[in-house]
Enzyme design. Structure first.
Site, PDB file in Angstrom:
ATOM      1  N   TYR A 157       0.855  -1.190   0.000  1.00 46.56           N
ATOM      2  CA  TYR A 157       0.000   0.000   0.000  1.00 46.56           C
ATOM      3  C   TYR A 157       0.890   1.238   0.000  1.00 46.56           C
ATOM      4  O   TYR A 157       1.716   1.427   0.898  1.00 46.56           O
ATOM      5  CB  TYR A 157      -0.909   0.001   1.216  1.00 46.56           C
ATOM      6  CG  TYR A 157      -1.765   1.249   1.327  1.00 46.56           C
ATOM      7  CD1 TYR A 157      -2.567   1.652   0.265  1.00 46.56           C
ATOM      8  CD2 TYR A 157      -1.771   2.016   2.493  1.00 46.56           C
ATOM      9  CE1 TYR A 157      -3.345   2.790   0.357  1.00 46.56           C
ATOM     10  CE2 TYR A 157      -2.559   3.147   2.596  1.00 46.56           C
ATOM     11  CZ  TYR A 157      -3.341   3.533   1.521  1.00 46.56           C
ATOM     12  OH  TYR A 157      -4.116   4.668   1.599  1.00 46.56           O
ATOM     13  N   HIS A 209      -4.610   5.137  -2.723  1.00 47.24           N
ATOM     14  CA  HIS A 209      -5.773   6.016  -2.839  1.00 47.24           C
ATOM     15  C   HIS A 209      -5.319   7.363  -3.387  1.00 47.24           C
ATOM     16  O   HIS A 209      -4.227   7.837  -3.065  1.00 47.24           O
ATOM     17  CB  HIS A 209      -6.433   6.254  -1.476  1.00 47.24           C
ATOM     18  CG  HIS A 209      -7.080   5.052  -0.875  1.00 47.24           C
ATOM     19  ND1 HIS A 209      -6.405   4.195  -0.037  1.00 47.24           N
ATOM     20  CD2 HIS A 209      -8.343   4.569  -0.976  1.00 47.24           C
ATOM     21  CE1 HIS A 209      -7.225   3.229   0.348  1.00 47.24           C
ATOM     22  NE2 HIS A 209      -8.405   3.431  -0.209  1.00 47.24           N
TER      23      HIS A 209
END
Length: 210
Positions: free
Chosen positions: A89, A126
């Site tokens: 991530y 994101h």
């Protein structure tokens, strides 16, 4: 006029760089990060905290951590479910405005991807849905839009949507189905199964009790 490329040094960030990291984040990101966030990204708990320095000035950074597929499902709504592998991530990627379009962000991404162990099969992140510059950059780096997460960010006390982008690596999944589709498909499958079972039960009762 041709601007000379800066002489960039790559350094692993730690607590001694905190003031520079806070200054860069305040310039690059609309989110106000609390102290615990900086404590976390500058500690050993996060595997990748990499800074790009021009002389003594921090001009860019990338922060990332390994996750299990379960953590990716919870945080990013990623459908990838192979428990034998890890996911990466990307927590943060930023470059100061006067140093953009000089290949620094791309260099940080490439360094990160090249350093991943082969057990990692997927990278995701994101990005704010209205950040066209960042979206174009990730698409240029062959990241693929996966899904939209409404209200993921809070900016100036206002909810803001995020897009999830994914990048398969080391033979990882090239086609991921958004979790919303999986959820709906599960409902439809359960409905079909239940309907079929009721039909069988109705036929059995009709044949044996009428």
């Amino acid at each position: 006029m041709h601007c000379p490329q800066p002489n960039i040094e790559i350094v692993h960030l730690n607590e001694t760089h905190r003031e520079s990291v806070e200054s860069l984040c305040e310039e690059c990101f609309p989110i106000h990060y609390p102290d615990w966030w900086y404590n976390n990204i500058l500690s050993d708990r996060v595997q990748f905290s990499i800074g790009a320095f021009s002389d003594v000035h921090l001009v860019g950074m990338i922060v990332a951590e390994y996750q299990s597929p379960r953590e990716a499902r919870e945080q990013g709504k990623i459908s990838y479910s192979c428990s034998n592998y890890s996911v990466l991530y990307i927590i943060s990627l930023g470059v100061r405005s006067e140093y953009r379009r000089q290949g620094i962000a791309r260099k940080l991404i490439c360094l990160l991807l090249d350093s991943l162990n082969t057990n990692c099969k997927l990278v995701y992140l994101h990005v704010q849905s209205t950040n066209d510059v960042a979206i174009n950059f990730y698409q240029w780096q062959n990241f693929q839009e996966y899904s939209k997460v409404p209200g993921y960010y809070t900016i100036n006390d206002t909810p803001a949507d995020a897009l999830v982008y994914t990048y398969p690596i080391h033979g990882g999944p090239t086609e991921l189905v958004p979790w919303t589709d999986l959820f709906l498909n599960s409902i439809y499958m359960m409905y079909d199964w239940t309907y079929t079972q009721f039909q069988k039960l109705f036929s059995y009762v009709k044949e044996n009790f009428t």
